[in-house]
Design an enzyme around this catalytic site. Structure first.
Site, PDB file in Angstrom:
ATOM      1  N   GLY A  56       0.845  -1.184   0.000  1.00 10.78           N
ATOM      2  CA  GLY A  56       0.000   0.000   0.000  1.00 10.78           C
ATOM      3  C   GLY A  56       0.879   1.231   0.000  1.00 10.78           C
ATOM      4  CD  GLN A  61       3.526   5.710   2.656  1.00 10.05           C
ATOM      5  OE1 GLN A  61       2.519   5.145   2.243  1.00 10.05           O
ATOM      6  NE2 GLN A  61       4.553   5.064   3.184  1.00 10.05           N
TER       7      GLN A  61
END
Length: 189
Positions: A56, A61
């Site tokens: 994921g 991020q």
């Protein structure tokens, strides 16, 4: 099968944000523009997740403060779940709470026992704006909760307590990127 049908096949791998990077610790903004830039972001996120061997990945991020995540994650019965969610909301958690090993691409090489519910439901939309409801159990439920945490400005380490937290913080400080440990609170420095 044409490569365009495989998520990430035309994406570019982006740099991963690490613990302590401000965008990783700030709640993400809702997506309002569903144009080609969003499609490119999702494609790049899949490419980045696969390159990092993740299951994921949230947009923050890769340094983008938007409410988007991608996943390619098995559940406990080894059923593969593959997709993306734009503007996700964790609308339900339940079942038993399990403290299981959890890691994160933004805290590379580390993991800690993290409490998560065995069932999770996320609602949001697809790239084209159509509603989606995703239900997960076991490891996939853990993934859904983990990615929603990211979009709210959190990391799994926020849920780790006691001796496991102290051990994780000590391990973080030993990492080259460990200066980000102060993002976890005063006890981290």
């Amino acid at each position: 099968m044409r490569n365009r049908l495989i998520p990430g096949s035309s994406g570019r791998v982006r740099a991963m944000t690490l613990l302590g990077t401000p965008v990783l610790h700030t709640p993400c903004e809702p997506v309002t523009d569903f144009g080609p830039e969003l499609s490119r972001l999702v494609e790049d996120m899949f490419a980045t997740m696969y390159a990092a061997n993740g299951v994921g990945l949230a947009a923050n991020q890769v340094g983008v403060g938007l409410r988007v995540f991608v996943y390619d994650c098995p559940d406990d019965e080894d059923v593969r779940h593959l997709g993306h969610v734009v503007n996700p909301r964790l609308v339900e958690t339940g079942g038993e709470m399990f403290r299981g090993p959890e890691g994160c691409l933004s805290l590379p090489g580390l993991e800690a026992p993290t409490p998560r519910y065995d069932h999770a439901v996320v609602e949001g939309v697809r790239l084209d704006g159509t509603p989606v409801r995703i239900q997960g159990t076991g490891f996939f439920a853990r993934c859904l909760q983990h990615e929603c945490d990211h979009l709210d400005g959190g990391v799994y380490a926020d849920h780790v307590t006691g001796r496991a937290r102290r051990k994780l913080l000590k391990s973080i400080r030993k990492q080259p990127w460990g200066a980000g440990a102060d993002a976890l609170g005063p006890e981290a420095v």
